[in-house]
Scaffold this motif. Structure first.
Motif, PDB file in Angstrom:
ATOM      1  N   LEU A  59     -36.169  34.414  44.184  1.00 20.52           N
ATOM      2  CA  LEU A  59     -35.286  35.496  44.707  1.00 20.52           C
ATOM      3  C   LEU A  59     -34.679  34.845  46.106  1.00 20.52           C
ATOM      4  O   LEU A  59     -34.762  34.031  47.064  1.00 20.52           O
ATOM      5  CB  LEU A  59     -35.838  37.078  45.525  1.00 20.52           C
ATOM      6  N   LYS A  60     -32.780  35.319  45.966  1.00 17.64           N
ATOM      7  CA  LYS A  60     -32.440  35.280  47.569  1.00 17.64           C
ATOM      8  C   LYS A  60     -31.909  35.215  48.741  1.00 17.64           C
ATOM      9  O   LYS A  60     -31.999  34.479  49.492  1.00 17.64           O
ATOM     10  CB  LYS A  60     -30.507  34.810  46.881  1.00 17.64           C
ATOM     11  N   SER A  61     -32.788  36.326  48.565  1.00 16.98           N
ATOM     12  CA  SER A  61     -32.952  37.382  50.106  1.00 16.98           C
ATOM     13  C   SER A  61     -34.544  37.749  49.911  1.00 16.98           C
ATOM     14  O   SER A  61     -35.146  37.950  48.941  1.00 16.98           O
ATOM     15  CB  SER A  61     -31.909  38.250  49.762  1.00 16.98           C
ATOM     16  N   ASP A  64     -34.701  41.133  48.796  1.00 15.47           N
ATOM     17  CA  ASP A  64     -35.294  41.531  47.406  1.00 15.47           C
ATOM     18  C   ASP A  64     -36.146  42.075  46.472  1.00 15.47           C
ATOM     19  O   ASP A  64     -37.595  41.175  48.273  1.00 15.47           O
ATOM     20  CB  ASP A  64     -34.814  40.700  46.464  1.00 15.47           C
ATOM     21  N   GLY A  85     -39.058  39.642  48.281  1.00 11.27           N
ATOM     22  CA  GLY A  85     -38.596  38.034  48.156  1.00 11.27           C
ATOM     23  C   GLY A  85     -39.159  36.516  48.993  1.00 11.27           C
ATOM     24  O   GLY A  85     -39.527  35.545  48.597  1.00 11.27           O
ATOM     25  N   ARG A 124     -35.000  43.250  38.417  1.00 10.98           N
ATOM     26  CA  ARG A 124     -34.663  42.701  39.910  1.00 10.98           C
ATOM     27  C   ARG A 124     -33.816  43.436  40.521  1.00 10.98           C
ATOM     28  O   ARG A 124     -32.690  43.727  40.180  1.00 10.98           O
ATOM     29  CB  ARG A 124     -34.146  40.814  40.139  1.00 10.98           C
ATOM     30  N   ASP A 125     -34.304  43.859  42.318  1.00 13.12           N
ATOM     31  CA  ASP A 125     -33.902  44.597  43.121  1.00 13.12           C
ATOM     32  C   ASP A 125     -33.183  44.430  44.151  1.00 13.12           C
ATOM     33  O   ASP A 125     -33.500  43.058  45.040  1.00 13.12           O
ATOM     34  CB  ASP A 125     -34.572  45.540  43.572  1.00 13.12           C
ATOM     35  N   LEU A 126     -32.003  43.663  44.012  1.00 14.41           N
ATOM     36  CA  LEU A 126     -30.586  42.947  44.680  1.00 14.41           C
ATOM     37  C   LEU A 126     -30.700  43.460  46.106  1.00 14.41           C
ATOM     38  O   LEU A 126     -29.139  42.829  46.862  1.00 14.41           O
ATOM     39  CB  LEU A 126     -29.929  41.645  43.997  1.00 14.41           C
TER      40      LEU A 126
END
Length: 303
Positions: A59-61, A64, A85, A124-126
């Motif tokens: 994940l990017k963050s 997340d 994340g 995915r919760d972004l």
């Protein structure tokens, strides 16, 4: 890789291959302690936790989260794992005690326990209004193959996933771990052939861990000839983030009228956390006394 770090992310010298690997032994041991799972259920949920933890690192963050759910129609029922994340993960299995005869090769029959008649769902919760949801049909129920299938179908990323959980005769977890290798755009046929050759020559994850191999050793074996570099290393654990505040937030999300109905049945609500089995007791009279004056529903907590 720092001494207490059990996960790493590496990349080939030319940037065409990415490797994620984790020694999830302590994570799976904590899961078994909390859920008191039978051997085949420990292996099934342990594999899912291991894979989901690595997917959390993707994940990017760090804010997340990712949820991976399997409903395969097998006797273990629903399997669920949630990672933040930073790779810390928690999990749940509908039926923790399942006894099945082993496969012909002597290994635990995870595929029969999980079942193949169902789906693997990735949520995915972004931090956006709606989560990203991907779903693929199960292929084997052995989990590693199903994760590989998910990346190929839903993400269009060529992926190899290997997972393993070794359960001792006393039901304790001897070792657990896994790795995910992904090809990035631009990988050459020569690189693909070399990668396939390397992975085919590798022993199983649990064999490597039993022999004292580290996650770095797995990286070096999988990416032999690629001059890999370590990008990051992490310490990941089984971690449940439940709290009284989150439980109260969940009750608030039901609305005042619904909570009043619950209060009329019993003034004390008992809420059991499915991830760590902790029990919270909430005084509903006290909760209603302090209810926001605008009576608006409060936002739901993330699972």
């Amino acid at each position: 890789m720092e001494q207490n770090h059990n996960m790493l992310r590496g990349i080939s010298e030319n940037g065409g291959v990415v490797f994620y690997g984790v020694d999830s032994t302590e994570m799976v041991r904590e899961m078994e302690r909390l859920h008191k799972t039978s051997a085949v259920t420990t292996a099934a949920l342990g594999r899912l936790l291991t894979a989901t933890s690595m997917m959390g690192i993707m994940l990017k963050s760090t804010q997340d989260s990712i949820t991976v759910q399997i409903k395969g129609g097998g006797p273990v029922g629903r399997l669920l794992a949630v990672s933040d994340g930073t790779g810390n993960v928690k999990g749940y299995v509908e039926h923790p005690i399942v006894e099945l005869p082993p496969r012909e090769d002597g290994h635990l029959n995870v595929g029969a326990a999980v079942g193949r008649d169902g789906t693997l769902d990735v949520i995915r919760d972004l931090g956006l209004r709606e989560p990203y949801i991907g779903q693929v049909p199960l292929t084997t129920g052995e989990i590693a193959e199903d994760i590989t299938s998910y990346f190929a179908i839903s993400e269009q990323v060529p992926t190899v996933c290997a997972l393993g959980v070794l359960v001792d005769t006393d039901l304790s977890v001897r070792c657990a771990g896994g790795f995910i290798v992904q090809l990035l755009p631009g990988a050459t046929e020569q690189e693909i052939d070399l990668l396939e050759k390397n992975i085919k020559a590798m022993p199983s994850v649990t064999t490597m861990l039993e022999e004292g191999k580290t996650v770095r050793d797995m990286l070096d074996m999988a990416l032999d000839g690629f001059q890999p570099d370590i990008l990051d290393s992490y310490h990941v654990t089984y971690r449940c983030d439940c709290s009284l505040e989150r439980v109260e937030g969940m009750l608030h999300s039901l609305g005042k009228k619904e909570v009043e109905k619950l209060r009329d049945e019993d003034p004390v609500a008992e809420v059991n956390c499915q991830f760590c089995d902790k029990i919270y007791r909430v005084d509903l009279n006290e909760l209603l006394k302090n209810w926001p004056s605008n009576e608006e529903k409060m936002p739901k907590e993330k699972s």
